[in-house]
Design an enzyme around this catalytic site. Structure first.
Site, PDB file in Angstrom:
ATOM      1  N   ARG A 156       4.228  -4.589  34.384  1.00  0.00           N
ATOM      2  CA  ARG A 156       5.447  -3.808  34.169  1.00  0.00           C
ATOM      3  C   ARG A 156       6.596  -4.237  35.070  1.00  0.00           C
ATOM      4  O   ARG A 156       7.767  -4.185  34.664  1.00  0.00           O
ATOM      5  CB  ARG A 156       5.146  -2.322  34.377  1.00  0.00           C
ATOM      6  CG  ARG A 156       4.190  -1.761  33.334  1.00  0.00           C
ATOM      7  CD  ARG A 156       4.006  -0.268  33.508  1.00  0.00           C
ATOM      8  NE  ARG A 156       3.074   0.275  32.524  1.00  0.00           N
ATOM      9  CZ  ARG A 156       2.784   1.567  32.409  1.00  0.00           C
ATOM     10  NH1 ARG A 156       3.381   2.442  33.211  1.00  0.00           N
ATOM     11  NH2 ARG A 156       1.925   1.983  31.507  1.00  0.00           N
TER      12      ARG A 156
ATOM     13  N   ASP B  56      12.164  15.110  32.244  1.00  0.00           N
ATOM     14  CA  ASP B  56      11.226  14.036  32.566  1.00  0.00           C
ATOM     15  C   ASP B  56      11.889  13.128  33.593  1.00  0.00           C
ATOM     16  O   ASP B  56      13.120  13.056  33.661  1.00  0.00           O
ATOM     17  CB  ASP B  56      10.847  13.230  31.313  1.00  0.00           C
ATOM     18  CG  ASP B  56       9.553  12.454  31.489  1.00  0.00           C
ATOM     19  OD1 ASP B  56       8.496  12.951  31.067  1.00  0.00           O
ATOM     20  OD2 ASP B  56       9.590  11.356  32.070  1.00  0.00           O
TER      21      ASP B  56
END
Length: 270
Positions: free
Chosen positions: A40, A140
Site C-alpha cells: 500500500r 470515517d
C-alpha cells in the site's frame, strides 16, 4: 519505459510506520501486516519520487502538516464492508424505533464507502414510514472512502443481498455507460451526512446525543486501552435508552464498565 526500482521495507522502517499509524490513528499493525504495508505504501513512495521508505517516513515525521499524512492514513485503512452486513442488527434497529414520534439520530462511526450508513438509512426509512424525521451521521478517518460514499454509486453485484422490491425503492439503476451500477435514491441520501473523523483525535466533530451508535468492525484495529478510551467518550453521546452496535468479532464487556450486553453484539448503557 525503465523498470521500477525495487523498494525494500527494512524492519526498522516498518516499526516506524507502525508507530506513526498507531499514534495518529490508533491502528495496531501486527508483524504479519508487513507485506500489506509494503504494497500500500510503495505506491506513495513512488508517487512522491522519494528514494526509500526511510525517506518517506522522514518526510512525515519532519512535516506534521504535510498533505501526505492524509494519503498515508488512507493507505493503511481497511475498508471491508457491505450492505446489511451482520443482518441481525437491522431488524433490532427497526424494532427499537417502532412507534417513535420524535426525531431519530444515529451515528455510524466507521462509514467506510457508505454501505453501512445507507443500510441504516434504508432501515429507518422503512421502520418510521416517512412520518418521523431521522438523521444518520456517517464518519470515517479515510477521506478517499468518504468521497466514494458521498457519490452513493455501487455495482449491482454489491447490492445482491437486497430483495428486488427494496432495491427498487432505494436505488436508481444506471443505463448506458452506467449500466451495471445503481445510485442511492435522493430520498435515502438526504438523510445521511458524511464527514471525516479520527476516533483517537482529541476532538470529535459530532454534537448532541444519539439514539444509536454503530462502531462495528473498527474496534478490532485498536488495542484494549484505545478501545476503552473511545467507549468512555461514546457513553455521554448516547441517550439513556440508546443502542451501541459492535462487530461480530468485538466484545466490550471486559473493556468498559459503561456498557452492558443487551443482545448479540448490541449494548446499552450500564
Amino acid at each position: 519505459m525503465p523498470a521500477l526500482r525495487e523498494l525494500i521495507l527494512a524492519q526498522r522502517d516498518f516499526h516506524r510506520i507502525r508507530d506513526l499509524i498507531y499514534r495518529h490513528a490508533g491502528i495496531v499493525l501486527a508483524d504479519h501486516k508487513r507485506e500489506m504495508v509494503y504494497g500500500r505504501l510503495a505506491r506513495r513512495v513512488r508517487a512522491l519520487q522519494v528514494d526509500s521508505f526511510c525517506d518517506y517516513v522522514d518526510r512525515l515525521e519532519e512535516r506534521p502538516g504535510d498533505p501526505e499524512w492524509e494519503h498515508f492514513i488512507n493507505a493503511l485503512t481497511t475498508n471491508l464492508t457491505s450492505f446489511f452486513r451482520e443482518p441481525h442488527h437491522f431488524p433490532l434497529l427497526a424494532q427499537h424505533f417502532a412507534g417513535r414520534r420524535d426525531r431519530v439520530r444515529v451515528w455510524c462511526a466507521a462509514a467506510s464507502t457508505g454501505e453501512e450508513p445507507y443500510s441504516i438509512a434504508i432501515t429507518l426509512r422503512e421502520a418510521l414510514g416517512g412520518q418521523v424525521p431521522f438523521e444518520v451521521v456517517a464518519t470515517d478517518i479515510d477521506t478517499d472512502a468518504l468521497a466514494r460514499a458521498r457519490q452513493g454509486v455501487y455495482r449491482l453485484d454489491q447490492l445482491g443481498k437486497l430483495e428486488q422490491e427494496r432495491l427498487h425503492r432505494n436505488f436508481l439503476r444506471g443505463s448506458g455507460s452506467m449500466a451495471g451500477y445503481a445510485r442511492v435514491r435522493p430520498e435515502v441520501a438526504q438523510h445521511v451526512s458524511f464527514s471525516p473523523l479520527n476516533l483517537v483525535s482529541t476532538r470529535w466533530p459530532v454534537e448532541g446525543q444519539f439514539d444509536a451508535i454503530f462502531t462495528r468492525n473498527v474496534m478490532i484495529y485498536f488495542d484494549q486501552s484505545t478501545q476503552s478510551r473511545i467507549l468512555e467518550r461514546i457513553a455521554p453521546l448516547m441517550k439513556p435508552d440508546g443502542l451501541l452496535f459492535a462487530g461480530h468479532s468485538e466484545s466490550f464487556s471486559y473493556v468498559s464498565e459503561r456498557f452492558r450486553l443487551r443482545g448479540q453484539t448490541v449494548y446499552t448503557l450500564a
